[in-house]
Design a protein around this motif. Structure first.
Motif, PDB file in Angstrom:
ATOM      1  N   PHE A 282       0.802  -1.223   0.000  1.00 61.62           N
ATOM      2  CA  PHE A 282       0.000   0.000   0.000  1.00 61.62           C
ATOM      3  C   PHE A 282       0.835   1.274   0.000  1.00 61.62           C
ATOM      4  O   PHE A 282       0.303   2.373  -0.058  1.00 61.62           O
ATOM      5  CB  PHE A 282      -0.969   0.002   1.191  1.00 61.62           C
ATOM      6  N   THR A 283       2.152   1.128   0.136  1.00 64.24           N
ATOM      7  CA  THR A 283       2.968   2.337   0.244  1.00 64.24           C
ATOM      8  C   THR A 283       4.098   2.419  -0.773  1.00 64.24           C
ATOM      9  O   THR A 283       4.573   3.507  -1.085  1.00 64.24           O
ATOM     10  CB  THR A 283       3.605   2.419   1.656  1.00 64.24           C
ATOM     11  N   ARG A 284       4.536   1.287  -1.305  1.00 63.29           N
ATOM     12  CA  ARG A 284       5.747   1.301  -2.119  1.00 63.29           C
ATOM     13  C   ARG A 284       5.609   2.152  -3.383  1.00 63.29           C
ATOM     14  O   ARG A 284       6.519   2.873  -3.773  1.00 63.29           O
ATOM     15  CB  ARG A 284       6.166  -0.120  -2.487  1.00 63.29           C
ATOM     16  N   GLY A 285       4.448   2.043  -4.049  1.00 60.67           N
ATOM     17  CA  GLY A 285       4.176   2.933  -5.169  1.00 60.67           C
ATOM     18  C   GLY A 285       4.742   2.515  -6.502  1.00 60.67           C
ATOM     19  O   GLY A 285       5.171   1.370  -6.711  1.00 60.67           O
ATOM     20  N   ALA A 286       4.786   3.476  -7.423  1.00 58.43           N
ATOM     21  CA  ALA A 286       5.003   3.236  -8.845  1.00 58.43           C
ATOM     22  C   ALA A 286       6.279   2.465  -9.191  1.00 58.43           C
ATOM     23  O   ALA A 286       6.332   1.775 -10.196  1.00 58.43           O
ATOM     24  CB  ALA A 286       4.996   4.560  -9.591  1.00 58.43           C
ATOM     25  N   ASN A 287       7.311   2.570  -8.375  1.00 61.66           N
ATOM     26  CA  ASN A 287       8.580   1.920  -8.708  1.00 61.66           C
ATOM     27  C   ASN A 287       8.722   0.500  -8.175  1.00 61.66           C
ATOM     28  O   ASN A 287       9.799  -0.094  -8.266  1.00 61.66           O
ATOM     29  CB  ASN A 287       9.753   2.748  -8.182  1.00 61.66           C
ATOM     30  N   ALA A 288       7.638  -0.024  -7.619  1.00 63.77           N
ATOM     31  CA  ALA A 288       7.716  -1.341  -6.967  1.00 63.77           C
ATOM     32  C   ALA A 288       8.314  -2.417  -7.868  1.00 63.77           C
ATOM     33  O   ALA A 288       9.159  -3.200  -7.446  1.00 63.77           O
ATOM     34  CB  ALA A 288       6.328  -1.763  -6.485  1.00 63.77           C
ATOM     35  N   ARG A 289       7.867  -2.444  -9.129  1.00 63.52           N
ATOM     36  CA  ARG A 289       8.388  -3.471 -10.047  1.00 63.52           C
ATOM     37  C   ARG A 289       9.886  -3.293 -10.272  1.00 63.52           C
ATOM     38  O   ARG A 289      10.655  -4.257 -10.234  1.00 63.52           O
ATOM     39  CB  ARG A 289       7.686  -3.367 -11.409  1.00 63.52           C
ATOM     40  N   ASN A 290      10.280  -2.061 -10.532  1.00 67.15           N
ATOM     41  CA  ASN A 290      11.700  -1.790 -10.780  1.00 67.15           C
ATOM     42  C   ASN A 290      12.548  -2.245  -9.607  1.00 67.15           C
ATOM     43  O   ASN A 290      13.560  -2.938  -9.773  1.00 67.15           O
ATOM     44  CB  ASN A 290      11.939  -0.294 -10.989  1.00 67.15           C
ATOM     45  N   ILE A 291      12.113  -1.855  -8.405  1.00 74.09           N
ATOM     46  CA  ILE A 291      12.898  -2.169  -7.211  1.00 74.09           C
ATOM     47  C   ILE A 291      12.986  -3.674  -6.993  1.00 74.09           C
ATOM     48  O   ILE A 291      14.065  -4.244  -6.851  1.00 74.09           O
ATOM     49  CB  ILE A 291      12.270  -1.491  -5.965  1.00 74.09           C
ATOM     50  N   LEU A 292      11.838  -4.349  -6.998  1.00 70.54           N
ATOM     51  CA  LEU A 292      11.801  -5.760  -6.599  1.00 70.54           C
ATOM     52  C   LEU A 292      12.259  -6.717  -7.692  1.00 70.54           C
ATOM     53  O   LEU A 292      12.727  -7.813  -7.393  1.00 70.54           O
ATOM     54  CB  LEU A 292      10.398  -6.126  -6.099  1.00 70.54           C
ATOM     55  N   PHE A 293      12.137  -6.313  -8.946  1.00 66.79           N
ATOM     56  CA  PHE A 293      12.713  -7.152  -9.998  1.00 66.79           C
ATOM     57  C   PHE A 293      14.231  -6.937 -10.059  1.00 66.79           C
ATOM     58  O   PHE A 293      15.005  -7.872 -10.228  1.00 66.79           O
ATOM     59  CB  PHE A 293      12.083  -6.853 -11.361  1.00 66.79           C
ATOM     60  N   GLU A 294      14.623  -5.681  -9.914  1.00 68.92           N
ATOM     61  CA  GLU A 294      16.042  -5.361 -10.026  1.00 68.92           C
ATOM     62  C   GLU A 294      16.867  -6.011  -8.921  1.00 68.92           C
ATOM     63  O   GLU A 294      17.983  -6.478  -9.175  1.00 68.92           O
ATOM     64  CB  GLU A 294      16.207  -3.836  -9.979  1.00 68.92           C
ATOM     65  N   ASN A 295      16.327  -6.029  -7.682  1.00 65.76           N
ATOM     66  CA  ASN A 295      17.103  -6.662  -6.610  1.00 65.76           C
ATOM     67  C   ASN A 295      16.780  -8.152  -6.487  1.00 65.76           C
ATOM     68  O   ASN A 295      17.136  -8.803  -5.509  1.00 65.76           O
ATOM     69  CB  ASN A 295      16.926  -5.924  -5.273  1.00 65.76           C
ATOM     70  N   ASN A 296      16.070  -8.654  -7.493  1.00 65.09           N
ATOM     71  CA  ASN A 296      15.795 -10.085  -7.613  1.00 65.09           C
ATOM     72  C   ASN A 296      15.056 -10.664  -6.412  1.00 65.09           C
ATOM     73  O   ASN A 296      15.346 -11.755  -5.949  1.00 65.09           O
ATOM     74  CB  ASN A 296      17.117 -10.851  -7.834  1.00 65.09           C
ATOM     75  N   THR A 297      14.059  -9.909  -5.926  1.00 61.55           N
ATOM     76  CA  THR A 297      13.234 -10.444  -4.839  1.00 61.55           C
ATOM     77  C   THR A 297      11.764 -10.576  -5.236  1.00 61.55           C
ATOM     78  O   THR A 297      10.991 -11.206  -4.534  1.00 61.55           O
ATOM     79  CB  THR A 297      13.306  -9.568  -3.566  1.00 61.55           C
ATOM     80  N   GLY A 298      11.367  -9.956  -6.367  1.00 64.12           N
ATOM     81  CA  GLY A 298       9.959  -9.983  -6.776  1.00 64.12           C
ATOM     82  C   GLY A 298       9.630 -11.214  -7.600  1.00 64.12           C
ATOM     83  O   GLY A 298      10.421 -11.637  -8.453  1.00 64.12           O
ATOM     84  N   GLY A 299       8.466 -11.824  -7.352  1.00 62.34           N
ATOM     85  CA  GLY A 299       8.140 -13.082  -8.009  1.00 62.34           C
ATOM     86  C   GLY A 299       7.007 -13.050  -9.024  1.00 62.34           C
ATOM     87  O   GLY A 299       7.041 -13.760 -10.021  1.00 62.34           O
ATOM     88  N   SER A 300       5.985 -12.241  -8.771  1.00 67.36           N
ATOM     89  CA  SER A 300       4.822 -12.258  -9.650  1.00 67.36           C
ATOM     90  C   SER A 300       4.113 -10.912  -9.561  1.00 67.36           C
ATOM     91  O   SER A 300       4.238 -10.200  -8.557  1.00 67.36           O
ATOM     92  CB  SER A 300       3.863 -13.372  -9.206  1.00 67.36           C
ATOM     93  N   THR A 301       3.397 -10.576 -10.607  1.00 65.47           N
ATOM     94  CA  THR A 301       2.628  -9.341 -10.563  1.00 65.47           C
ATOM     95  C   THR A 301       1.455  -9.414 -11.516  1.00 65.47           C
ATOM     96  O   THR A 301       1.329 -10.348 -12.311  1.00 65.47           O
ATOM     97  CB  THR A 301       3.515  -8.109 -10.870  1.00 65.47           C
ATOM     98  N   HIS A 302       0.595  -8.435 -11.399  1.00 63.75           N
ATOM     99  CA  HIS A 302      -0.549  -8.307 -12.293  1.00 63.75           C
ATOM    100  C   HIS A 302      -0.469  -6.885 -12.810  1.00 63.75           C
ATOM    101  O   HIS A 302      -0.739  -5.933 -12.077  1.00 63.75           O
ATOM    102  CB  HIS A 302      -1.842  -8.553 -11.503  1.00 63.75           C
ATOM    103  N   ASP A 303      -0.050  -6.732 -14.081  1.00 62.66           N
ATOM    104  CA  ASP A 303       0.299  -5.388 -14.530  1.00 62.66           C
ATOM    105  C   ASP A 303       0.228  -5.294 -16.058  1.00 62.66           C
ATOM    106  O   ASP A 303      -0.087  -6.271 -16.729  1.00 62.66           O
ATOM    107  CB  ASP A 303       1.715  -5.048 -14.035  1.00 62.66           C
ATOM    108  N   TRP A 304       0.554  -4.132 -16.601  1.00 62.87           N
ATOM    109  CA  TRP A 304       0.480  -3.907 -18.047  1.00 62.87           C
ATOM    110  C   TRP A 304       1.448  -4.823 -18.793  1.00 62.87           C
ATOM    111  O   TRP A 304       2.589  -4.997 -18.377  1.00 62.87           O
ATOM    112  CB  TRP A 304       0.795  -2.439 -18.376  1.00 62.87           C
ATOM    113  N   PHE A 305       0.957  -5.344 -19.912  1.00 60.93           N
ATOM    114  CA  PHE A 305       1.772  -6.268 -20.705  1.00 60.93           C
ATOM    115  C   PHE A 305       3.064  -5.618 -21.198  1.00 60.93           C
ATOM    116  O   PHE A 305       4.155  -6.144 -21.003  1.00 60.93           O
ATOM    117  CB  PHE A 305       0.980  -6.804 -21.906  1.00 60.93           C
TER     118      PHE A 305
END
Ligand code: CA
Length: 527
Positions: A282-305
Motif C-alpha cells: 500500500f505504500t511502495r508505489g510506482a517503482n515497486a516493479r523496478n525495485i523488486l525485480f532489479e534486486n531479484n526479490t519480486g516473483g509475480s505481478t498483475h500489470d500492463w503487458f
C-alpha cells in the motif's frame, strides 16, 4: 420533457453554458442537410468534394496536441479527398479547455471542432453543432457500417436528446493488464505454471519459503503491487469478486458489497499475513516493479503487458537468467478464468460539424474517408513508402520510424498520424513495436477471451451527478480504507463485515446504486 444529461466528468460546465447562451441568440442559422430526400450524388473514389475546398478545424487536445497545417498525413488526405484543413486553434495556448471555452464564447466557430463528448452533449442540443445522424446515413457508408456492427459506440456517442453530434476516436486492442510470473523461479523450484487460485497460492508460498533467488535469505516478495494496494485488491477476482461497478443480467452491482468480496478479503488478508504479498503493497508505489525485480526479490505481478515484459530486456545483464512471463489468469474459486482489467473500448474525444459549416455534406464525406480502408491505414501508419511499406498485404513500419530515439507514437504524431480525431485505431500498429513477450501475453488474453466486458462510461442528469458527488466520493473512500484495514489485518473481515455494509447503507449507497442503474438502463435503451 428531456432532462439535460451531462457527463460525470464535467461537474462545472456551468460557465461554458452561460457563455454560449449569449451567442446562440445571434440567429437561427442551423445548417440543414442539403437536398433532403434527393438522391445522394456519388463522387469518385474517396473524393469528399468535386472541387478542392478548405475548411477550418479547431483541434487543441490534452493541453498539447494542436492541429498543424503542415502535417503530411492531412496533406495526403487533402490530395485524396479534395478537402484540406486549416487549423484555427492558437499554437501558443496550452490550456485546451480554456481555448475551447474562449472559442465557444466568441460564437465564431470553425467548420470542424474536435472536443470531448460532454461538450457535444451540451452544446449540440443548443445548436452549436449539427446533428450528424442524417449526414451519416447519406454520406458516410463506412462509418455507418461500423456503427451498425458496434452498437455500443453508437450508444456512447448518442446525446441524451437522441442525436449524434460527434464521430469519436475508437481505440483498438482490448488487453491492458495480465498476470506475470518469474519463469526462472518456477524452473529453479521445479514448479509448473499455476492455473488455478489454489495452485497460484502454492506457487507464491514456494517462492516465499524455498529461496528461489538462492541467496540463502528469506527475502522473496512473491506478489508485487505498484499501485498502492489496487493490484492487491484486484486479486479479489480470484474469488469471483469485482472491486468496482459491474453489471450482471442487466442489474448494476457494486462489487465491494458482494459476498464474494467478503470471501476475497478473508483470503487476501491471509495471503498478506503469510508474506505472499509485498508488506509495503500500500505504500511502495510506482517503482515497486523496478525495485523488486532489479534486486531479484519480486516473483509475480498483475500489470500492463508492454511495460512488464520489458524487464526481460532491461534486466538481462543485471539479473542473470531473469525471465518474467505472462500467464493466463488463475481460474477463480468457481473455476472461471477471467481478467478484471480491460482497455477502454471508447474514447471521449471526437470531431463534429459546427453550425458555421457551409458544406456539412463534404465534411461528412471527409470524416467518412478516415473510416475507409485507405483512410484508416493513413491515420494509423502514415504514408506508404515514407513511414511504412506494404508487405504481404500488411503495412509494416520502416526502421526510420521504429528505430529512432523517439517513441513510435511521437514519430507518428509528428507527421499527423495517430491523431485522436474520429478514426478507428488498428492495434497492429502497436503490435509491431511491442516486445514479443508482451505481444504473446496480450494475444493470449484476447484470443482466449479472458477479458470481461468493461462497465460502460455512463452519462448522468444534473441531479444524478449531484448524488454521485455528495455520496459517491465518501463511499469510495470508506471502501478503500476498510479494504486496506482488512488486507493488512488491522481489522477482522468476519467481525466487521456487517457493520461495513450497514455503514454504507447509512451513507446512501442505495441512492448511488439507483443512479447507476437508471443511467445504465438509459445507456441500454439508447438505439
Ligand atoms: Ca532468498
Amino acid at each position: 420533457m428531456k432532462s439535460k444529461r451531462i457527463l460525470s466528468l464535467i461537474l462545472a460546465g456551468v460557465m461554458g453554458a452561460t457563455l454560449f447562451a449569449g451567442c446562440s441568440k445571434k440567429g437561427d442559422d442551423k445548417v440543414e442537410v442539403k437536398n433532403k430526400g434527393a438522391a445522394v450524388e456519388k463522387l469518385e473514389g474517396n473524393l469528399a468534394s468535386k472541387n478542392p475546398i478548405q475548411q477550418t478545424i479547431h483541434l487543441h487536445s490534452y493541453n498539447r496536441l494542436i492541429y498543424k497545417d503542415e502535417w503530411p498525413v492531412f496533406k495526403k488526405a487533402a490530395e485524396i479527398t479534395n478537402v484540406s484543413l486549416k487549423g484555427a486553434a492558437p499554437q501558443s495556448a496550452t490550456n485546451s479547455e480554456q481555448v475551447f471555452n474562449i472559442m465557444m464564447a466568441s460564437g465564431d466557430l470553425p467548420d470542424i471542432v474536435v472536443t470531448e463528448r460532454e461538450n457535444f452533449f451540451k452544446y449540440g442540443p443548443e445548436g452549436a453543432f449539427v446533428p450528424l445522424n442524417e449526414l451519416i446515413d447519406k454520406y458516410a457508408p463506412n462509418y455507418k457500417k461500423y456503427l451498425e456492427s458496434n452498437p455500443n459506440i453508437k450508444k456512447f456517442t448518442t446525446s441524451p436528446d437522441g442525436k449524434i453530434y460527434s464521430i469519436n476516436f475508437v481505440p483498438d486492442g482490448e488487453a491492458a493488464e495480465g498476470y506475470f510470473i518469474r519463469q526462472d523461479w518456477l524452473d529453479k523450484l521445479n514448479l509448473k505454471v499455476p492455473t488455478t487460485v489454489n495452485e497460484y497460492y502454492e506457487v507464491l508460498k514456494a517462492f516465499r519459503e524455498k529461496d528461489p533467488n538462492g541467496n540463502g535469505k528469506k527475502d522473496e516478495i512473491p506478489f508485487i503491487d505498484r499501485a498502492k494496494g489496487k493490484k492487491t485488491t484486484q486479486l479479489c477476482s480470484l474469488w469471483g469478486a469485482y472491486d468496482a461497478w459491474y453489471a450482471k443480467d442487466g442489474k448494476v452491482i457494486y462489487g465491494p458489497m458482494d459476498e464474494a468480496y467478503k470471501t476475497a478479503m478473508i483470503n487476501i488478508s491471509k495471503w498478506y499475513k503469510e508474506g505472499l504479498i509485498d508488506p509495503e503493497a500500500f505504500t511502495r508505489g510506482a517503482n515497486a516493479r523496478n525495485i523488486l525485480f532489479e534486486n531479484n526479490t519480486g516473483g509475480s505481478t498483475h500489470d500492463w503487458f508492454a511495460t512488464t515484459a520489458l524487464f526481460n530486456d532491461s534486466l538481462k545483464t543485471k539479473v542473470p537468467g531473469f525471465s518474467v512471463q505472462p500467464i493466463a489468469p488463475p481460474a477463480d474459486v468457481n473455476g472461471k478464468v477471467w481478467e478484471i482489467t480491460s482497455r477502454p473500448m471508447m474514447n471521449k474525444t471526437g470531431w463534429g460539424i459546427s453550425k458555421s459549416n457551409k458544406n456539412p455534406e463534404a465534411t461528412m464525406r471527409y470524416f467518412d474517408f478516415w473510416w475507409s480502408e485507405e483512410g484508416r491505414r493513413l491515420m494509423n501508419f502514415g504514408i506508404e513508402g515514407q513511414t511504412y511499406d506494404m508487405v504481404n498485404g500488411k503495412p509494416i513500419f520502416k526502421d526510420s520510424i521504429l528505430k529512432t530515439t523517439k517513441t513510435v507514437t511521437q514519430e507518428l504524431e509528428a507527421i499527423g498520424a495517430q491523431i485522436q480525431v474520429g478514426f478507428h485505431q488498428d492495434f497492429s500498429y502497436e503490435e509491431q513495436w511491442m516486445n514479443p513477450v508482451a505481444k504473446q501475453g496480450a494475444k493470449m488474453y484476447i484470443d482466449k477471451k479472458y477479458i470481461v466486458p468493461e462497465f460502460p462510461l455512463l452519462s448522468y442528469t444534473t441531479e444524478e451527478q449531484k448524488v454521485i458527488n455528495e455520496k459517491g466520493t465518501s463511499i469510495d473512500t470508506l471502501i478503500k480504507e476498510q479494504t486496506q484495514k482488512w488486507i493488512l489485518g488491522a481489522e477482522s473481515v468476519e467481525t466487521t463485515w456487517d457493520k461495513y455494509i450497514s455503514t454504507l447503507k447509512n451513507m446512501g449507497v442505495n441512492d448511488l446504486i439507483k443512479v447507476q442503474q437508471t443511467a445504465y438502463d438509459n445507456f441500454n435503451k439508447a438505439k
